[in-house]
Design a protein around this motif. Structure first.
Motif, PDB file in Angstrom:
ATOM      1  N   VAL A 150      41.198  42.362  44.150  1.00 29.99           N
ATOM      2  CA  VAL A 150      40.792  41.831  45.832  1.00 29.99           C
ATOM      3  C   VAL A 150      39.652  41.197  45.587  1.00 29.99           C
ATOM      4  N   ALA A 151      39.567  39.808  45.990  1.00 25.16           N
ATOM      5  CA  ALA A 151      38.612  39.090  46.114  1.00 25.16           C
ATOM      6  C   ALA A 151      37.828  39.065  47.412  1.00 25.16           C
ATOM      7  N   SER A 152      36.589  39.006  47.634  1.00 27.71           N
ATOM      8  CA  SER A 152      35.810  39.472  48.687  1.00 27.71           C
ATOM      9  C   SER A 152      35.864  38.114  49.838  1.00 27.71           C
ATOM     10  N   ASP A 153      36.234  36.991  48.977  1.00 20.97           N
ATOM     11  CA  ASP A 153      36.109  35.754  49.757  1.00 20.97           C
ATOM     12  C   ASP A 153      37.008  34.526  49.129  1.00 20.97           C
ATOM     13  N   GLU A 154      37.376  33.562  49.540  1.00 17.80           N
ATOM     14  CA  GLU A 154      38.178  32.376  49.003  1.00 17.80           C
ATOM     15  C   GLU A 154      37.403  31.741  47.771  1.00 17.80           C
ATOM     16  N   SER A 155      35.881  31.816  47.939  1.00 21.08           N
ATOM     17  CA  SER A 155      35.454  31.340  46.780  1.00 21.08           C
ATOM     18  C   SER A 155      35.170  32.062  45.522  1.00 21.08           C
ATOM     19  N   ARG A 156      35.761  33.266  45.583  1.00 21.62           N
ATOM     20  CA  ARG A 156      36.241  34.192  44.479  1.00 21.62           C
ATOM     21  C   ARG A 156      37.454  34.016  43.628  1.00 21.62           C
ATOM     22  N   ARG A 157      38.364  33.337  44.461  1.00 19.01           N
ATOM     23  CA  ARG A 157      39.827  33.272  43.947  1.00 19.01           C
ATOM     24  C   ARG A 157      39.930  32.940  42.557  1.00 19.01           C
ATOM     25  N   ASP A 158      39.512  31.899  42.283  1.00 22.30           N
ATOM     26  CA  ASP A 158      39.505  31.418  40.779  1.00 22.30           C
ATOM     27  C   ASP A 158      39.221  32.509  39.940  1.00 22.30           C
ATOM     28  N   ASP A 159      37.984  33.082  40.135  1.00 19.24           N
ATOM     29  CA  ASP A 159      37.390  34.099  39.185  1.00 19.24           C
ATOM     30  C   ASP A 159      38.540  35.276  39.269  1.00 19.24           C
ATOM     31  N   ARG A 206      51.255  40.362  38.794  1.00 18.34           N
ATOM     32  CA  ARG A 206      49.821  40.089  38.888  1.00 18.34           C
ATOM     33  C   ARG A 206      49.840  39.714  40.417  1.00 18.34           C
ATOM     34  N   ARG A 207      48.780  40.325  41.139  1.00 19.76           N
ATOM     35  CA  ARG A 207      48.608  40.140  42.511  1.00 19.76           C
ATOM     36  C   ARG A 207      47.459  39.750  43.007  1.00 19.76           C
ATOM     37  N   LEU A 208      46.976  38.905  43.731  1.00 18.27           N
ATOM     38  CA  LEU A 208      45.350  38.737  44.001  1.00 18.27           C
ATOM     39  C   LEU A 208      45.465  38.546  45.391  1.00 18.27           C
ATOM     40  N   VAL A 209      44.543  39.335  46.367  1.00 17.78           N
ATOM     41  CA  VAL A 209      44.274  39.455  47.769  1.00 17.78           C
ATOM     42  C   VAL A 209      43.075  39.130  48.057  1.00 17.78           C
ATOM     43  N   VAL A 210      42.889  38.364  48.886  1.00 14.31           N
ATOM     44  CA  VAL A 210      41.379  38.028  49.502  1.00 14.31           C
ATOM     45  C   VAL A 210      41.052  38.994  50.676  1.00 14.31           C
ATOM     46  N   ASP A 211      40.254  39.798  50.684  1.00 10.84           N
ATOM     47  CA  ASP A 211      39.973  40.580  51.786  1.00 10.84           C
ATOM     48  C   ASP A 211      38.553  41.321  51.632  1.00 10.84           C
ATOM     49  N   GLY A 212      37.890  41.353  52.874  1.00  7.41           N
ATOM     50  CA  GLY A 212      36.636  41.751  52.789  1.00  7.41           C
ATOM     51  C   GLY A 212      36.352  43.228  52.770  1.00  7.41           C
ATOM     52  N   SER A 213      37.622  44.023  52.637  1.00  4.10           N
ATOM     53  CA  SER A 213      37.562  45.364  52.736  1.00  4.10           C
ATOM     54  C   SER A 213      38.344  45.605  51.646  1.00  4.10           C
ATOM     55  N   PRO A 214      37.905  45.815  50.284  1.00  3.15           N
ATOM     56  CA  PRO A 214      38.781  45.904  48.947  1.00  3.15           C
ATOM     57  C   PRO A 214      39.417  47.518  48.962  1.00  3.15           C
ATOM     58  N   THR A 215      38.636  48.551  49.619  1.00  3.00           N
ATOM     59  CA  THR A 215      39.496  49.789  49.630  1.00  3.00           C
ATOM     60  C   THR A 215      40.678  49.939  50.703  1.00  3.00           C
ATOM     61  N   ASP A 216      40.471  49.199  51.666  1.00  3.92           N
ATOM     62  CA  ASP A 216      41.719  49.049  52.679  1.00  3.92           C
ATOM     63  C   ASP A 216      42.761  48.273  51.873  1.00  3.92           C
ATOM     64  N   ALA A 217      42.515  47.400  51.462  1.00  2.00           N
ATOM     65  CA  ALA A 217      43.331  46.405  50.796  1.00  2.00           C
ATOM     66  C   ALA A 217      44.235  46.912  49.542  1.00  2.00           C
ATOM     67  N   ILE A 218      43.429  47.867  48.551  1.00  2.00           N
ATOM     68  CA  ILE A 218      43.984  48.818  47.681  1.00  2.00           C
ATOM     69  C   ILE A 218      44.930  49.761  48.323  1.00  2.00           C
ATOM     70  N   LEU A 219      44.599  50.449  49.358  1.00  2.33           N
ATOM     71  CA  LEU A 219      45.445  51.339  50.263  1.00  2.33           C
ATOM     72  C   LEU A 219      46.648  50.867  50.529  1.00  2.33           C
ATOM     73  N   GLU A 220      46.746  49.635  51.035  1.00  6.09           N
ATOM     74  CA  GLU A 220      47.558  49.112  51.569  1.00  6.09           C
ATOM     75  C   GLU A 220      48.810  48.658  50.489  1.00  6.09           C
TER      76      GLU A 220
END
Length: 280
Positions: free
Chosen positions: A148-157, A181-195
Motif C-alpha cells: 500500500v503506497a501512501s500516495d502516487e509519488s511512491r508508486r514506483d518504489d 502482485r498488487r499495488l494499492v495507493v491509499d492513505g490508510s494502509p490498514t483499511d486497504a489491507i483489511l479490504e
C-alpha cells in the motif's frame, strides 16, 4: 522443496474458551515446527497460580488432545500452557523464550487456498520470504503480495518493492506462477489491507523494523488480527537480542512481566514440578 530451516511458529489457542485450530491450518503449517500455547486470559483479581490449580488438569488434557492432532499431521510440535492477565504480552514473551519467528493468530478458516502478504518495507523481505517458503512447501496455496503506497509519488518504489519480494519468494523455492502482485495507493494502509484480506484465506503481516519482545504486536498487527475474519500470521522482525538496552524508539527492552505462569505440560507430567516458569 524448500531447504530445511530453523523457523518456528507460535500458535496460541484459548483451550478453555472453546477455540480450536482448523484442520486446514494444521495441514498448511505441518512443515513448520510449532509451539502450541494453550492459554486462558483470567481476571486481574485472579492469581495465575490459582487458575492453574483450579483449571490446569482440564486445560492440559485439552491441550494434549490438540497436540496429538498436530503430531498426526506430521508436525514437530512443542506445547506450553499459560494462565495470564494479558494474552498478547504472554504471546510476545513465549515468542522470545521459545525462539519463534512468527505468531499465528487464529480465526475460522474453513478453506485455505490463498494467502495475502502485506509488504510494508524492504528491510524484512528476505526474512519473510524464507519463512513463507517453508510454510508453502508441500501446499498448493496461491500468494498475493500487497503493498500500500501512501500516495502516487511512491508508486514506483512500491512496484520495485513487490518485484523484490517476488524474487525473494522464488529464491525460497516458491513457484513464480503461484505469486501475484498488487499495488494499492491509499492513505490508510490498514483499511486497504483489511479490504484486500476479505478476498483471501490467510493474512501475513511482518515488521518493517527489528522488534523486541514487547513489540511483536506494535503498529497495525493487533488491529489487523482483531478486525479481519482470516487467520493472521505475524512475522517478527530480525529481532534484537533480549539483553539489548533499548529498541529504536528508546523503549526498555528488558523482559516483560505479564504475570503469567507458563509451563510445559510434559514437564509437569514427567517431572512433577510446580510448573512455574522463572524466565519471565
Amino acid at each position: 522443496m524448500a531447504a530445511p530451516c530453523d523457523h518456528r511458529v507460535l500458535v496460541p489457542v484459548d483451550v478453555l474458551g472453546g477455540e480450536s485450530v482448523p484442520r486446514t491450518v494444521i495441514d498448511a503449517f505441518a512443515s513448520v515446527p510449532v509451539v502450541l500455547l494453550g492459554y486462558r486470559e483470567i481476571p486481574d483479581q485472579t492469581a495465575p497460580e490459582q487458575a492453574r490449580e483450579q483449571y490446569g488438569e482440564r486445560a492440559r488434557a485439552d491441550l494434549e488432545e490438540l497436540r496429538s492432532v498436530f503430531e498426526d499431521a506430521g508436525c514437530d510440535v512443542t506445547s506450553r500452557l499459560a494462565f495470564t492477565h494479558d494474552r498478547l504480552k504472554t504471546f510476545e514473551r513465549v515468542v522470545v523464550t521459545d525462539s519463534c519467528d512468527a505468531v499465528l493468530l487464529l480465526n475460522p478458516a474453513p478453506i485455505l487456498e490463498s494467502v495475502l502478504v502485506a509488504i510494508r518495507g524492504d528491510v524484512n523481505v528476505d526474512y519473510i520470504a524464507r519463512l513463507l517458503g517453508t510454510v508453502l512447501d508441500g501446499t498448493d496455496l496461491e500468494v498475493t503480495l500487497l503493498h500500500v503506497a501512501s500516495d502516487e509519488s511512491r508508486r514506483d518504489d512500491g512496484t520495485e518493492l513487490l518485484e523484490t519480494a517476488r524474487d525473494a519468494l522464488v529464491d525460497a523455492d516458491v513457484d513464480a506462477d503461484r505469486i501475484d502482485r498488487r499495488l494499492v495507493v491509499d492513505g490508510s494502509p490498514t483499511d486497504a489491507i483489511l479490504e484486500a484480506a476479505a478476498d483471501h484465506d490467510l493474512l501475513v503481516v511482518g515488521e518493517s523494523r527489528p522488534s523486541v519482545r514487547r513489540y511483536v504486536f506494535r503498529d497495525r498487527a493487533e488491529r489487523l488480527a482483531r478486525e479481519t475474519v482470516d487467520p493472521v500470521l505475524v512475522i517478527r522482525g530480525d529481532y534484537l537480542e533480549v539483553d539489548e538496552a533499548a529498541d529504536d524508539d528508546g523503549a526498555d527492552a528488558r523482559p516483560v512481566d505479564d504475570g503469567a505462569v507458563v509451563v510445559s505440560p510434559t514437564d509437569i507430567a514427567d517431572e512433577g514440578t510446580d510448573g512455574t516458569d522463572e524466565r519471565s
